[in-house]
Scaffold this active site. Sequence first.
Site, mmCIF file in Angstrom:
data_model
loop_
_atom_site.group_PDB
_atom_site.id
_atom_site.type_symbol
_atom_site.label_atom_id
_atom_site.label_comp_id
_atom_site.label_asym_id
_atom_site.label_seq_id
_atom_site.Cartn_x
_atom_site.Cartn_y
_atom_site.Cartn_z
ATOM 1 N N LYS A 117 0.841 -1.207 0.000
ATOM 2 C CA LYS A 117 0.000 0.000 0.000
ATOM 3 C C LYS A 117 0.873 1.252 0.000
ATOM 4 C CE LYS A 117 -3.139 0.071 3.260
ATOM 5 N NZ LYS A 117 -3.875 0.366 4.535
ATOM 6 N N LYS A 129 3.232 -2.175 11.233
ATOM 7 C CA LYS A 129 1.945 -2.108 11.945
ATOM 8 C C LYS A 129 2.198 -2.477 13.388
ATOM 9 C CE LYS A 129 -2.380 -1.209 11.065
ATOM 10 N NZ LYS A 129 -2.934 -0.392 9.964
ATOM 11 N N ASP A 169 -5.244 3.585 13.820
ATOM 12 C CA ASP A 169 -5.998 2.518 13.141
ATOM 13 C C ASP A 169 -7.197 2.277 14.064
ATOM 14 O OD1 ASP A 169 -5.636 0.461 10.772
ATOM 15 O OD2 ASP A 169 -6.371 -0.732 12.445
ATOM 16 N N THR A 212 -8.645 8.998 4.782
ATOM 17 C CA THR A 212 -8.893 7.630 4.313
ATOM 18 C C THR A 212 -10.258 7.550 3.640
ATOM 19 O OG1 THR A 212 -7.607 6.887 6.219
ATOM 20 C CG2 THR A 212 -8.772 5.203 4.950
HETATM 21 P P1 NDP Z 1 -12.339 3.162 14.176
HETATM 22 O O1 NDP Z 1 -11.868 2.585 15.443
HETATM 23 O O2 NDP Z 1 -12.494 4.618 14.036
HETATM 24 O O3 NDP Z 1 -13.715 2.499 13.741
HETATM 25 C C1 NDP Z 1 -13.834 1.126 13.562
HETATM 26 C C2 NDP Z 1 -15.256 0.801 13.150
HETATM 27 O O4 NDP Z 1 -15.302 -0.565 12.722
HETATM 28 C C3 NDP Z 1 -16.247 0.946 14.286
HETATM 29 O O5 NDP Z 1 -17.498 1.272 13.775
HETATM 30 C C4 NDP Z 1 -16.219 -0.465 14.886
HETATM 31 O O6 NDP Z 1 -17.380 -0.795 15.615
HETATM 32 C C5 NDP Z 1 -16.116 -1.302 13.640
HETATM 33 N N1 NDP Z 1 -15.444 -2.578 13.965
HETATM 34 C C6 NDP Z 1 -14.197 -2.719 14.455
HETATM 35 N N2 NDP Z 1 -13.933 -4.012 14.698
HETATM 36 C C7 NDP Z 1 -15.044 -4.671 14.357
HETATM 37 C C8 NDP Z 1 -15.406 -6.040 14.375
HETATM 38 N N3 NDP Z 1 -14.538 -6.985 14.818
HETATM 39 N N4 NDP Z 1 -16.636 -6.375 13.917
HETATM 40 C C9 NDP Z 1 -17.493 -5.436 13.472
HETATM 41 N N5 NDP Z 1 -17.212 -4.117 13.447
HETATM 42 C C10 NDP Z 1 -16.008 -3.755 13.881
HETATM 43 O O7 NDP Z 1 -11.305 2.601 13.064
HETATM 44 P P2 NDP Z 1 -11.039 3.123 11.586
HETATM 45 O O8 NDP Z 1 -12.266 3.695 10.981
HETATM 46 O O9 NDP Z 1 -9.798 3.918 11.621
HETATM 47 O O10 NDP Z 1 -10.670 1.747 10.852
HETATM 48 C C11 NDP Z 1 -11.626 0.975 10.131
HETATM 49 C C12 NDP Z 1 -10.892 0.093 9.132
HETATM 50 O O11 NDP Z 1 -10.177 0.922 8.211
HETATM 51 C C13 NDP Z 1 -9.860 -0.863 9.711
HETATM 52 O O12 NDP Z 1 -9.830 -2.039 8.940
HETATM 53 C C14 NDP Z 1 -8.554 -0.115 9.519
HETATM 54 O O13 NDP Z 1 -7.450 -0.982 9.477
HETATM 55 C C15 NDP Z 1 -8.809 0.528 8.165
HETATM 56 N N6 NDP Z 1 -7.991 1.686 7.832
HETATM 57 C C16 NDP Z 1 -7.904 2.781 8.642
HETATM 58 C C17 NDP Z 1 -7.155 3.874 8.273
HETATM 59 C C18 NDP Z 1 -7.098 5.113 9.092
HETATM 60 O O14 NDP Z 1 -6.458 6.073 8.645
HETATM 61 N N7 NDP Z 1 -7.742 5.187 10.243
HETATM 62 C C19 NDP Z 1 -6.387 3.877 7.028
HETATM 63 C C20 NDP Z 1 -6.591 2.710 6.196
HETATM 64 C C21 NDP Z 1 -7.352 1.663 6.619
HETATM 65 P P3 NDP Z 1 -17.324 -0.831 17.238
HETATM 66 O O15 NDP Z 1 -17.300 0.607 17.659
HETATM 67 O O16 NDP Z 1 -18.548 -1.563 17.615
HETATM 68 O O17 NDP Z 1 -16.064 -1.556 17.601
HETATM 69 O O1 2IT Z 2 -4.062 0.882 7.457
HETATM 70 C C1 2IT Z 2 -3.579 2.031 7.298
HETATM 71 O O2 2IT Z 2 -3.106 2.375 6.219
HETATM 72 C C2 2IT Z 2 -3.601 2.959 8.429
HETATM 73 N N1 2IT Z 2 -4.139 2.607 9.480
HETATM 74 C C3 2IT Z 2 -2.952 4.299 8.323
HETATM 75 C C4 2IT Z 2 -1.469 4.194 8.597
HETATM 76 C C5 2IT Z 2 -0.728 5.498 8.670
HETATM 77 O O3 2IT Z 2 0.477 5.411 8.929
HETATM 78 O O4 2IT Z 2 -1.306 6.572 8.472
#
Ligand code: NDP
Ligand code: 2IT
Length: 450
Positions: A117, A129, A169, A212
Amino acid sequence: MGFKNSYLQGVYDTVQRRNPGEPEFLQAVREVLESFEPVLEKRPQLADTGIIDRIVEPERFVTFRVSWVDDSGKVQVNRGYRVQFNSAIGPYKGGLRLHPSVNSSVIKFLGFEQVFKNSLTGLPMGGAKGGSDFDPKGKSDGEIMRFCQSFMTELYRHIGPDTDVPAGDIGVGAREIGYLFGQYKRITNSFVGVLTGKGLTYGGSLARTEATGFGLCYFTKEMLAVMKQDSLAGKTVVISGSGNVAIYACQKATEMGAKVVAMSDSNGYIHDPDGIQLKVVKEIKEVRRGRIKEYVDAVPTASYTEGCRGIWGIPCDVALPCATQNELDGADADKLIANGVIAVAEGANMPSTPEAIAKFRQAGVLFGPAKAANAGGVATSGLEMCQNSMRYSWTFAEVDEKLRDIMVGIFHSAYNASQEFGDAGNLVLGANVAGFLKVADAMKWQGVAY
Ligand code: NDP
Ligand code: 2IT
């Protein structure tokens, strides 16, 4: 199913032997190695360099004890992790996840995917990570702070602005990054860009919070335009999750003229056929740290259903899984396809199972894989590092424009690679290969230590 290429089969067998009981890591490695089949057909000499044998083995993997004192005075113990997977093209870079499901398999799959990525973004960042099995739900602010400080007291010796730069994350947002940064600064007596996703008053970048989700929509827009001469305008969209990625995907998709009708958390999902009112979601999630079911208290015309998986049964044109790994399986894909979905783009990391991806491909559904589609977050982290190095900051519009250019560029890198390697439009293959080739070249020129 076995690999056609016996060298790739051998690499995969070794990974399997070395990483028993790690299904997520094996799932991520298998998908990438499958994408290398056409690369090795065209460039068989790649097998002789040992690059593929090396790329599946982390350069370094540390685990550490994180002990902290809860509000009742009791000592709690969690396990901390950091995998520094590959530093061929830049310092290690990748997020930290705090969730009870975190284990070495989850951290290694995330670190492995981050290598490809980060390469796709075009910025100089290696892959990493980390995280912990700590559960932030229900913890007080003081408990979160003490956990983060204890975590950093161990992690600080492994990171640095030119060595390894963590970020957020799942379970790690601005609050946690602030506590982590404060502790790093205290221990090292240095104010440096060692984390991204920082607050705007101490070195954070404008638009990192939105990046994101916004990036996911920029990618989806380009994918629809190039591959289907279509757009997001007028489309019905379903988004899983209601965290950082989901919220800003919802905002940008709505700005682009789509109607987002559903969002979820791990307990259940809301369906609002009139279009999600994001103000309400932001208030619940960002201000009160509440649950998505509270949406129906503010919007009684919407409905709430217990259980998060049912969300894929809601008819939509575009599905954006933005919660977690393997949240969308073959049966969910069948439902989406039966309801006429035309595009799926992954905001979460590895949210679709291999079976689901195969079904989308067979049905001709456009599919934007995570490594490409959600790279906007880390790309903007790269822009934050750049601003920190310059001791300068760009405006929101400047960062947003760079993000948009990067996402369009990523789509075309993946699309072009899919054409070059004989499977036009297969963006899983295209993203894996395009990300790989840059890292492989850097590894080749840097030699092998022996
Ligand atoms: P947050 O913690 O802000 O939100 C996570 C969301 O996903 C919540 O709504 C949570 O619900 C839900 N969730 C988490 N675990 C589970 C599970 N086991 N089953 C069902 N729902 C679940 O995280 P992000 O929005 O930052 O991350 C979401 C995804 O995006 C992840 O896969 C992360 O790796 C990916 N990501 C994030 C980036 C970033 O910049 N933040 C960048 C690229 C990818 P609940 O509150 O009930 O736990
Ligand atoms: O999965 C991802 O790409 C992230 N959680 C963001 C990582 C970062 O260094 O901004």
